[in-house]
Design an enzyme around this catalytic site. Structure first.
Site, PDB file in Angstrom:
ATOM      1  N   ASP A  82       0.841  -1.196   0.000  1.00 48.74           N
ATOM      2  CA  ASP A  82       0.000   0.000   0.000  1.00 48.74           C
ATOM      3  C   ASP A  82       0.877   1.248   0.000  1.00 48.74           C
ATOM      4  O   ASP A  82       2.084   1.169  -0.204  1.00 48.74           O
ATOM      5  CB  ASP A  82      -0.935  -0.018   1.220  1.00 48.74           C
ATOM      6  CG  ASP A  82      -0.157  -0.267   2.517  1.00 48.74           C
ATOM      7  OD1 ASP A  82       1.032   0.107   2.575  1.00 48.74           O
ATOM      8  OD2 ASP A  82      -0.735  -0.825   3.466  1.00 48.74           O
ATOM      9  N   HIS A 415       0.951  -9.120  -4.078  1.00 50.53           N
ATOM     10  CA  HIS A 415      -0.040  -8.122  -3.643  1.00 50.53           C
ATOM     11  C   HIS A 415       0.680  -6.795  -3.419  1.00 50.53           C
ATOM     12  O   HIS A 415       1.107  -6.467  -2.311  1.00 50.53           O
ATOM     13  CB  HIS A 415      -0.712  -8.601  -2.353  1.00 50.53           C
ATOM     14  CG  HIS A 415      -1.802  -7.677  -1.871  1.00 50.53           C
ATOM     15  ND1 HIS A 415      -3.118  -7.828  -2.239  1.00 50.53           N
ATOM     16  CD2 HIS A 415      -1.761  -6.593  -1.055  1.00 50.53           C
ATOM     17  CE1 HIS A 415      -3.848  -6.887  -1.663  1.00 50.53           C
ATOM     18  NE2 HIS A 415      -3.042  -6.116  -0.935  1.00 50.53           N
ATOM     19  N   ASP A 467      -0.321 -18.423  -4.948  1.00 54.44           N
ATOM     20  CA  ASP A 467       0.187 -17.208  -5.598  1.00 54.44           C
ATOM     21  C   ASP A 467      -0.976 -16.446  -6.235  1.00 54.44           C
ATOM     22  O   ASP A 467      -1.186 -16.516  -7.441  1.00 54.44           O
ATOM     23  CB  ASP A 467       1.241 -17.586  -6.646  1.00 54.44           C
ATOM     24  CG  ASP A 467       1.850 -16.367  -7.324  1.00 54.44           C
ATOM     25  OD1 ASP A 467       1.656 -15.247  -6.822  1.00 54.44           O
ATOM     26  OD2 ASP A 467       2.512 -16.542  -8.369  1.00 54.44           O
ATOM     27  N   GLU A 476       1.917 -10.506   0.116  1.00 53.86           N
ATOM     28  CA  GLU A 476       2.299  -9.097   0.279  1.00 53.86           C
ATOM     29  C   GLU A 476       3.660  -8.988   0.957  1.00 53.86           C
ATOM     30  O   GLU A 476       3.882  -9.582   2.005  1.00 53.86           O
ATOM     31  CB  GLU A 476       1.255  -8.340   1.099  1.00 53.86           C
ATOM     32  CG  GLU A 476       1.537  -6.845   1.186  1.00 53.86           C
ATOM     33  CD  GLU A 476       0.417  -6.064   1.848  1.00 53.86           C
ATOM     34  OE1 GLU A 476       0.339  -4.843   1.638  1.00 53.86           O
ATOM     35  OE2 GLU A 476      -0.397  -6.677   2.585  1.00 53.86           O
TER      36      GLU A 476
END
Length: 627
Positions: A82, A415, A467, A476
């Site tokens: 993020d 991710h 995955d 992530e």
């Protein structure tokens, strides 16, 4: 005769278990280190440097951070996949990078990576200095996790809130202030031989932050509530001790050593025996760091208390090595330490780091680790750490490297917003907040940008891994997970060199779905090719060792597709195999093996490696069938 055979086989198994301690591995830890540092460059926020930015798919971002609050908060690192800058895990990551640079300066320098390591530290400390504009003020977060997670967009296109959150006298946060003090103090030691003025500046901020953290006590996510959902703190006692230890290391001032002794019981330093070390729980780290003071003979009148700290350090190390009288860290069937369901590998990397560091301290003092189940030599700590690192790099039941971009098989659907969306330099139109979900997040295609060196969350308690981009618990990467790896890789590379490993000296280029590993360097490989079949086998012996009168060899075989077409369903017949084999899956037919499930197709010019161990000559390999 049968009895002797059984004894030899038993001794062979023992040798295989201890292989990491005595035999050079097939992994190039130096290459893994370089990729780990690339991950930090990919996570940079702010105005990127023109010359020292090797990750070319990233651009400038977050250039107005702090503007609304009237403070310059441009820079620092995005936390994970993020775009929030969380102060607590960021500061912890800087501490770990700095500790590694202090403890393994020579090993990192020998790999010509000290400059990149110090740059990674400084990108973080420059930001932390900005985040501390007044003695009793610290900005502990930029961005809002809730709004950030509502969008899937590149950092360069950010449209989410960039609110900056702070702690102060009325809204304390001793944990984030203490960790930031530890980061700046440890970094001041790392920079001391190279930039004394910058080192002194870091120390000024570290001292002020420690005083602030100690005087105005409180848990930071009670003051910065938006952090609670993502990085809730379990308390600040450990961070106060942690910061004090690092300030003692940086200054030699007895005041800080007296602090950890006087507060040993009240703040839990000699009371908490733990089995994990991470961004939230620093007890094992400070206990091992204080053991160093004791082992170096610097404890003086504080020796009795520091021995209590060391007893807890021993508890942690023994629990990792499964020698703690049953009070051990859980392990997966494949041998990986298993601490938490979510992003478990960050706890593995931090544990492996502490064991390698503690091994150094014990070796320097010419002593050993005393566990309830026996004495453990310092080398055994390194061997165990190596087993965890090798699991991460591919020696696991899935034959997958959990360090993105390393090896032949690694997660392709990481991710990570920036990695999963085409770079602004190739797709120059803006990707909107929710537009990214439809066009990129939900795509079945591999990420267009390889986020080299990102340590993903890793497998579950049964070594299973999926995955998938939506599987953020496993796919992530985080700053906290990556930071301890730099030191570990440097140490292991110094011990084992480049024997049996491959090199990629140039800046890595993004790979497609079937990665090419680069050039393999072996000792006089033997090549065999089946007539009429476009497959080449390169045989080599990477190491050997003796058990009694018997000699065993580690054979490596590289399968290369020499044609211009993909090859699928490749079945191999392996004869004269008397030992164990890794990397191929057995079929129902005798002596017949196939490629693992994740690699059904061998693309043109691509390679795949498997290994086996046995005495005597190499096994005979032939092709049964392929398409």
């Amino acid at each position: 005769m049968m009895k002797n055979v059984k004894i030899s086989l038993c001794m062979l198994l023992i040798a295989l278990v201890r292989l990491g301690a005595s035999v050079p591995p097939s992994f190039n830890y130096g290459d893994a280190l370089d990729k780990t540092l690339l991950f930090f460059e990919a996570q940079r926020s702010g105005k990127l440097p023109l010359q020292q930015q090797r990750v070319k798919w990233r651009g400038d971002s977050g250039l107005n951070d702090g503007f609304q609050q009237g403070v310059d908060l441009v820079g620092g690192y995005y936390d994970a996949g993020d775009h929030v800058k969380f102060g607590l895990p960021m500061a912890y990551s800087i501490t770990m990078l700095a500790w590694g640079a202090i403890q393994f300066r020579k090993e990192i320098s020998d790999l010509n990576q000290l400059g990149n390591t110090l740059s990674a530290i400084k990108w973080g400390t420059d930001y932390l200095i900005k985040a501390h504009p007044q003695p009793n003020v610290l900005y502990g977060q930029v961005g809002d996790g809730a709004s950030d997670h509502y969008c899937w967009e590149r950092a360069e296109d950010m449209s989410t809130s960039r609110t900056a959150y702070r702690i102060d006298e009325e809204h304390p946060g001793s944990d984030v202030a203490g960790e930031t003090a530890a980061a700046l103090a440890s970094a001041s030691i790392a920079f001391s031989p190279y930039n004394s003025s910058y080192s002194a500046l870091l120390l000024v901020h570290a001292k002020q932050l420690f005083t602030f953290a100690d005087r105005f006590r409180g848990i930071y996510d009670n003051s910065i509530y938006s952090a609670h959902q993502f990085y809730a703190s379990s308390g600040y006692s450990d961070e106060l001790l942690w910061a004090a230890v690092w300030l003692y290391e940086a200054t030699g001032d007895e005041y800080y050593l007296k602090y950890v002794v006087d507060n040993a019981v009240y703040l839990g330093g000699t009371g908490w025996a733990v089995k994990e070390f991470n961004w939230d729980n620093k007890y094992a780290g400070l206990q091992i760091l204080l053991s160093k003071v004791l082992l170096e003979g610097k404890a003086g009148s504080y020796a009795s208390t520091l021995k209590q700290y060391q007893a807890k350090a021993d508890y942690f190390a023994c629990a990792c090595l499964q020698k703690n009288d049953g009070y051990n860290v859980q392990k997966t069937p494949g041998g990986l330490l298993y601490v938490h369901d979510w992003n478990n590998l960050q706890y593995v990397s931090s544990a492996a780091f502490l064991l390698v560091v503690y091994s150094n301290y014990l070796s320097a003092a010419k002593t050993q680790l005393n566990c309830p189940e026996g004495q453990i030599q310092p080398q055994d700590l390194i061997s165990f750490s190596q087993s965890q690192v090798d699991y991460i790099l591919g020696e696991n039941p899935k034959y997958i490297s959990y360090l993105v971009g390393f090896g032949q098989n690694y997660p392709l659907h990481v991710h990570h917003r920036g990695a999963s969306i085409a770079s602004i330099f190739s797709l120059q139109s803006e990707v909107g907040c929710t537009q990214g979900f439809d066009a990129w997040y939900n795509s079945a295609e591999a990420n267009p940008n390889v986020i080299y060196g990102g340590l993903v969350g890793g497998p579950d308690g049964n070594d299973a891994f999926s995955d998938e981009r939506s599987n953020y618990e496993q796919t992530e990467p985080t700053l906290a997970g990556n930071a301890p790896l730099v030191a570990i890789f440097a140490k292991l590379q110094s011990l084992y060199g480049n024997i049996g490993s491959y090199h990629r000296n140039e800046v890595p280029v993004p790979q497609q779905k079937t990665p090419n590993t680069g050039t393999w360097k072996t000792q006089a490989p033997k090549t065999s090719e089946v007539a009429g079949v476009p497959v080449e086998f390169l045989h080599s012996i990477t190491t050997s060792w003796s058990v009694g009168d018997a000699t065993y060899y580690r054979h490596r075989v590289i399968i290369k597709n020499t044609s211009l077409k993909p090859i699928s369903n490749l079945n191999l017949v392996i004869e004269n195999l008397s030992g164990s084999l890794w990397g191929l899956s057995p079929t129902k037919e005798k002596n017949t093996y196939e490629l693992p499930q994740w690699l059904k197709v061998l693309n043109p010019a691509s390679e795949y490696m498997f290994v086996y161990v046995q005495g005597g000559d190499q096994a005979k390999i032939s092709i049964q069938s392929f398409h």
